[in-house]
Design an enzyme around this catalytic site. Sequence first.
Site, PDB file in Angstrom:
ATOM      1  N   HIS A 227      78.767   2.477 -48.859  1.00 61.79           N
ATOM      2  CA  HIS A 227      78.556   3.197 -50.125  1.00 61.79           C
ATOM      3  C   HIS A 227      79.867   3.320 -50.913  1.00 61.79           C
ATOM      4  CE1 HIS A 227      74.338   4.508 -49.639  1.00 61.79           C
ATOM      5  NE2 HIS A 227      74.611   4.597 -48.350  1.00 61.79           N
TER       6      HIS A 227
ATOM      7  N   ASP B 248      76.731   6.941 -43.490  1.00 56.82           N
ATOM      8  CA  ASP B 248      75.366   6.425 -43.372  1.00 56.82           C
ATOM      9  C   ASP B 248      75.252   5.020 -43.958  1.00 56.82           C
ATOM     10  OD1 ASP B 248      75.818   7.511 -45.967  1.00 56.82           O
ATOM     11  OD2 ASP B 248      73.668   7.446 -46.351  1.00 56.82           O
ATOM     12  N   GLU B 249      74.194   4.337 -43.570  1.00 57.38           N
ATOM     13  CA  GLU B 249      73.774   3.056 -44.148  1.00 57.38           C
ATOM     14  C   GLU B 249      74.938   2.064 -44.294  1.00 57.38           C
ATOM     15  OE1 GLU B 249      69.905   4.362 -46.767  1.00 57.38           O
ATOM     16  OE2 GLU B 249      71.871   4.647 -47.704  1.00 57.38           O
ATOM     17  N   ALA B 250      75.790   1.994 -43.261  1.00 57.90           N
ATOM     18  CA  ALA B 250      76.933   1.078 -43.300  1.00 57.90           C
ATOM     19  C   ALA B 250      76.527  -0.284 -42.748  1.00 57.90           C
ATOM     20  CB  ALA B 250      78.092   1.666 -42.512  1.00 57.90           C
ATOM     21  N   SER B 251      75.518  -0.874 -43.359  1.00 62.05           N
ATOM     22  CA  SER B 251      74.941  -2.120 -42.842  1.00 62.05           C
ATOM     23  C   SER B 251      75.886  -3.299 -42.951  1.00 62.05           C
ATOM     24  CB  SER B 251      73.638  -2.432 -43.595  1.00 62.05           C
ATOM     25  OG  SER B 251      72.730  -1.358 -43.488  1.00 62.05           O
TER      26      SER B 251
END
Length: 589
Positions: free
Chosen positions: A277, A340-343
């Site tokens: 992000h 979060d959401e550290a793809s």
Amino acid sequence: MKTSPARRLGRALAVLALIGASTTAALPVAAAATPALQSIVPVPVSVTPSAGVAFPLVSTTKIVTEAGSAPAKQVGDYLAGVLRPSTGFALPVSDAPASVPSGSIALLLSGAPSAVGAQGYQLVSTASSVTVRATTADGLFAGVQTLRQLLPGRVESPSAQAGPWTVPGATILDYPRFGYRGAMLDVARHFHPVATVKRYLDQLAQYKINNLHLHLADDQGWRIQIDSWPRLATYGGSTQVGGGAGGYYTKAQYTDIVNYAASRHITIIPEIDMPGHVNAALASYAELNCAGVAPSLRTDTAVGYSSLCISKDVTYTFVADVLRELAALTPGPYLHIGGDEASATSNADYLAFMNKVLPLVAATGKSAVGWHDIAKAALPSSATPQFWGTTTSDSGVSTAVSRGSKVILSPANKAYLDMKYNSSTPIGLSWAGYIEVQDAYGWNPGAYLSGVAESAVRGVESPLWTETVVTPADIDYLAFPRVAAHAELGWSPWSTHDWTAFRTRLGAQAPRWTAQSLNFYRSSQVSWNTGGTTNPGTCTDPAWSASQVYTGGTVVSHNAHKWTAKWWTQGEEPGTTGQWGVWTDNGAC
């Protein structure tokens, strides 16, 4: 917010396509005025009425506060500031004498029962006085919020209203279930200026919420001035979802928010999401990218594509600088590091990053909070994972708890305020499901996650992501009434949890919110108090139906008012869509 006729028609056609699946239903019979002692949200630990007794708030009423206590005096000044515009009374604030004088509201830091703890209070109202006792100014402030709800809702009006103003006689003992009761406002996807944040702080404070988590940086914008990396704000903050000017807070503006929150007994928790992000930061400084090339600014709502360069030393210089400057501006104990959401970050890189960054947080003197993804790392016991999942178990969180961490609960399918209420809701998202008011209220934070006992729950937080949220009215619509439901989950003992009783107390907030010009969602699950005895459907006009097509000039009755459809509509509820000009309110039946 105004929209063009073409856009309104597009929305109307979308509603028609969804109407077969709509969960909108006719509103229940509206409640007449609910007695004040049965209208308090969050519900207190105990309320003992004094039959036939009431305290009159009149032009000679005084507010007296603990002698020599500046914090108590500040709470007294706050209360006077709330009550003066509507009552027109002077309500002078002064030190309390040895005994509570007749005709006064007393706010005292002595004599409270030990059960109130650090955040609770005792309120005793008699025919001659109202006395709030607490051990701290936080407790006095909480008691003042209950006192507000014991007065008629029109007391919240910014202009003079007709009395009488009476407080029913009672003894109230009250203290919170969880010490942490929070809300989150995302100012990264759409920037919200200082005045909007202050307005939200005022709304949250009246329901005893004591933390506001500000999501200050994301792919679409960076919202806080950092002197050592100035382009983060000036360039990274120059846009937002859908385009537009974006914006950022100067250090002075952020300090103004922090101080205003403190005056409402709310702690600001700033979040810089990392290592994902981060597109706004990567676009601002090429050296933060592994390839040394800055990407373009983004205004879409995609997630999971950006990552800080885990192998570069400059990444940790950057993180340390940002955390240091932010900690210096933030007196509260927490810094939120996202996570979060550290793809786009490999698992090994993610763990390496967190192992370096967690000590950087500690070096600022703060404790780390992060989305529950951070529990993949070996967290210190001082770190708080914030659960945002849609399941009722998470092995990382339960492991962190076994090591001494406490958890903030924000399950997306229960606590996310940006989720739509139903398929016809005009704004919001739905990836975690629809969250009606009963869904928001119907879960037990103390027994929600397996392996996480109530003693390991720090509290409850209501996140509001702003991909679709542009105006203060949008914030109102998605937050209220659900944030009040979450506030009760965080404050009130589980033994008082009862949906039937809660929806009555919630419905009694309607006159208060109306006086505050709050654009709340009038859920069909709640019997909203109209302030009188007239019920919807008693007009000579037919009752509104979600499934019927209305054309201009069609008059219906709904929620004790007459409404005229201004343009083609179906499934759009009168009273909830005024910002689009769908219905005209013709007044009470």
